[in-house]
Design an enzyme around this catalytic site. Structure first.
Site, PDB file in Angstrom:
ATOM      1  N   ASP A  78      14.052 -26.924  23.420  1.00  0.00           N
ATOM      2  CA  ASP A  78      14.348 -26.986  24.976  1.00  0.00           C
ATOM      3  C   ASP A  78      14.687 -28.479  25.153  1.00  0.00           C
ATOM      4  OD1 ASP A  78      11.798 -27.722  25.003  1.00  0.00           O
ATOM      5  OD2 ASP A  78      11.711 -27.105  26.876  1.00  0.00           O
ATOM      6  N   CYS A  97     -23.973 -38.731  24.503  1.00  0.00           N
ATOM      7  CA  CYS A  97     -24.973 -38.738  25.343  1.00  0.00           C
ATOM      8  C   CYS A  97     -26.428 -38.247  24.843  1.00  0.00           C
ATOM      9  CB  CYS A  97     -24.578 -37.909  26.551  1.00  0.00           C
ATOM     10  SG  CYS A  97     -23.127 -38.465  27.377  1.00  0.00           S
ATOM     11  N   ASP A 134      -2.632 -28.208  27.436  1.00  0.00           N
ATOM     12  CA  ASP A 134      -2.875 -29.432  26.070  1.00  0.00           C
ATOM     13  C   ASP A 134      -2.458 -30.545  26.798  1.00  0.00           C
ATOM     14  OD1 ASP A 134      -0.254 -30.794  24.900  1.00  0.00           O
ATOM     15  OD2 ASP A 134       0.205 -29.003  26.115  1.00  0.00           O
ATOM     16  N   ASP A 175       4.524 -27.822  19.234  1.00  0.00           N
ATOM     17  CA  ASP A 175       5.688 -27.950  19.863  1.00  0.00           C
ATOM     18  C   ASP A 175       7.180 -28.213  19.156  1.00  0.00           C
ATOM     19  OD1 ASP A 175       5.593 -30.658  18.755  1.00  0.00           O
ATOM     20  OD2 ASP A 175       4.924 -31.589  20.620  1.00  0.00           O
ATOM     21  N   SER A 176       8.063 -27.937  19.697  1.00  0.00           N
ATOM     22  CA  SER A 176       9.474 -27.928  19.199  1.00  0.00           C
ATOM     23  C   SER A 176      10.004 -29.271  18.869  1.00  0.00           C
ATOM     24  CB  SER A 176      10.296 -26.994  20.031  1.00  0.00           C
ATOM     25  OG  SER A 176      10.627 -27.849  21.250  1.00  0.00           O
ATOM     26  N   GLY A 177       9.392 -30.321  19.596  1.00  0.00           N
ATOM     27  CA  GLY A 177      10.131 -31.647  19.259  1.00  0.00           C
ATOM     28  C   GLY A 177      11.006 -32.043  20.454  1.00  0.00           C
ATOM     29  N   GLY A 178      11.245 -31.056  21.529  1.00  0.00           N
ATOM     30  CA  GLY A 178      12.122 -31.380  22.500  1.00  0.00           C
ATOM     31  C   GLY A 178      11.460 -32.460  23.595  1.00  0.00           C
ATOM     32  N   PHE A 179      10.119 -32.444  23.712  1.00  0.00           N
ATOM     33  CA  PHE A 179       9.636 -33.338  24.738  1.00  0.00           C
ATOM     34  C   PHE A 179       9.854 -34.793  24.004  1.00  0.00           C
ATOM     35  CE2 PHE A 179       6.152 -36.009  26.509  1.00  0.00           C
ATOM     36  CZ  PHE A 179       6.684 -36.012  27.769  1.00  0.00           C
ATOM     37  N   CYS A 223     -23.112 -33.865  24.851  1.00  0.00           N
ATOM     38  CA  CYS A 223     -22.343 -34.128  23.571  1.00  0.00           C
ATOM     39  C   CYS A 223     -23.085 -35.224  22.800  1.00  0.00           C
ATOM     40  CB  CYS A 223     -21.034 -35.063  24.197  1.00  0.00           C
ATOM     41  SG  CYS A 223     -21.464 -36.788  24.719  1.00  0.00           S
TER      42      CYS A 223
END
Length: 376
Positions: free
Chosen positions: A146, A310, A267, A92-96, A307
């Site tokens: 963004d 389990c 994600d 991701d770009s870091g915007g969030f 899994c």
């Protein structure tokens, strides 16, 4: 030319079955990407992540830039060598993350200045800086920089935020190209819950031209029906020959509803974070292992689950004991179970789309939870 090739193989209603092909590997879609914020999916090894069925993971540009820093990652030849994951990585770009800092940031036309959450130092991040960082990381999918539109937001606030993001999108595109980066570059559609703004954002991003299109700003507290309405609106507005990525949205129900509305990629930290808090996902709902009803429960998390937690015979009683004692094994086993559940859910969705039975699958998914599917 981008190193990504996308093939849309078939559809069932609006649900799409496709394939992302990178030099580092193939990703079958719809796909769920486990999140490795600091270069690690918390609590488990990269080989285990792969064995659970994950074909692509997500890394966090913002956090990796601050810690350990680009020089150290560059010493390892990029993020893949650093974290020992040889498959595709989306960053991701870091915007969030900047958005989440709220009161510790200042947004201007140039970018965002903020106080580092690690040491309080002043840091600037803009489109050009984000593209340079992601070039060093050598990720396979790069996200534009963004501004994540908050919820709730007036139409005027959402418009100004969306327009700023569009200007940053063009700068991200220019910087990415000037760096000679052949990684795929995804645009991010913003506009809050305003359909006209979402349309304008989608149209403008397509005019710039990207390898894929993400839908941002729909994991910030908006009601589920408003999120679904935005996905319904955007489905015909996005190009069919490019992958669609719904950012940060990750309850099992959200994945099913996103697929039903044309989304290819997801994600979320939910399966790993919830595992660390004793919440385990199953086909019949969530097992909250800290509840007293599990103190002497001899069943695994979900009978019949494949899994290692389990099939290994670890009982709910034992897992509750580990959790109450803060033993490391509890979140490890919980994470292995939750990610297995998520990846199997996506595999089952892909199989249903191929068979033309996705709507029936969706109905049975909700029925197992004692719920009714929301309207499409």
């Amino acid at each position: 030319m981008s190193r990504l090739q996308f093939q849309l193989q078939t559809r069932d209603g609006r649900a799409r079955r496709g394939r992302l092909t990178f030099p580092r590997g193939t990703v079958e879609t719809p796909a769920f990407m486990p999140v490795g914020t600091y270069g690690s999916v918390k609590g488990i090894l990269p080989d285990q992540v792969r064995a659970l069925g994950a074909e692509i993971i997500l890394g966090n540009t913002f956090h990796l830039y601050l810690r350990p820093g680009l020089d150290i990652i560059a010493d390892h030849g990029g993020l893949h060598g650093f974290c020992r994951w040889d498959g595709p990585i989306l960053t991701d770009s870091g915007g969030f993350q900047v958005f989440s800092l709220a009161h510790r940031r200042k947004i201007t036309e140039q970018g965002v200045t903020f106080a580092s959450p690690t040491d309080g130092a002043r840091v600037f991040l803009g489109p050009e800086e984000s593209m340079k960082i992601q070039k060093v990381l050598d990720s396979d999918v790069v996200m534009i920089f963004d501004e994540c539109t908050p919820y709730p937001a007036t139409e005027d606030v959402a418009r100004r935020s969306m327009e700023l993001s569009l200007r940053w999108a063009q700068r991200s595109r220019n910087a990415h190209d000037e760096l000679g980066n052949d990684a795929a570059l995804f645009g991010i559609v913003q506009g809050g819950v305003h359909t006209d703004l979402r349309s304008r954002s989608a149209d403008a991003l397509q005019a710039i031209g990207f390898d894929g299109y993400a839908i941002g700003g729909l994991a910030v507290g908006e009601p589920e029906d408003e999120r679904n309405a935005m996905l319904d609106h955007l489905d015909p507005e996005l190009p069919a020959d490019r992958p669609r990525y719904l950012m940060g949205v990750g309850r099992p129900e959200d994945l099913v509803e996103g697929v039903a509305r044309g989304v290819d990629m997801f994600d979320c930290v939910m399966p790993t974070r919830n595992a660390r808090n004793g919440h385990y996902f199953t086909s019949f709902g969530t097992v909250r292992i800290r509840n007293s009803q599990y103190a002497r429960d001899m069943d695994p998390i979900e009978p019949g689950c494949g899994c290692v937690a389990c099939t290994g015979g670890y009982t709910r009683s034992y897992l509750r004991h580990l959790d109450r004692c803060n033993e490391m094994l509890a979140p490890m086993l919980g994470t292995l179970h939750n990610l297995f559940y998520y990846e199997k859910l996506m595999a089952d969705i892909r199989a249903a789309i191929e068979a033309g039975t996705f709507l029936a699958f969706r109905e049975s998914f909700y029925a197992a939870r004692g719920a009714v599917a929301p309207p499409l």
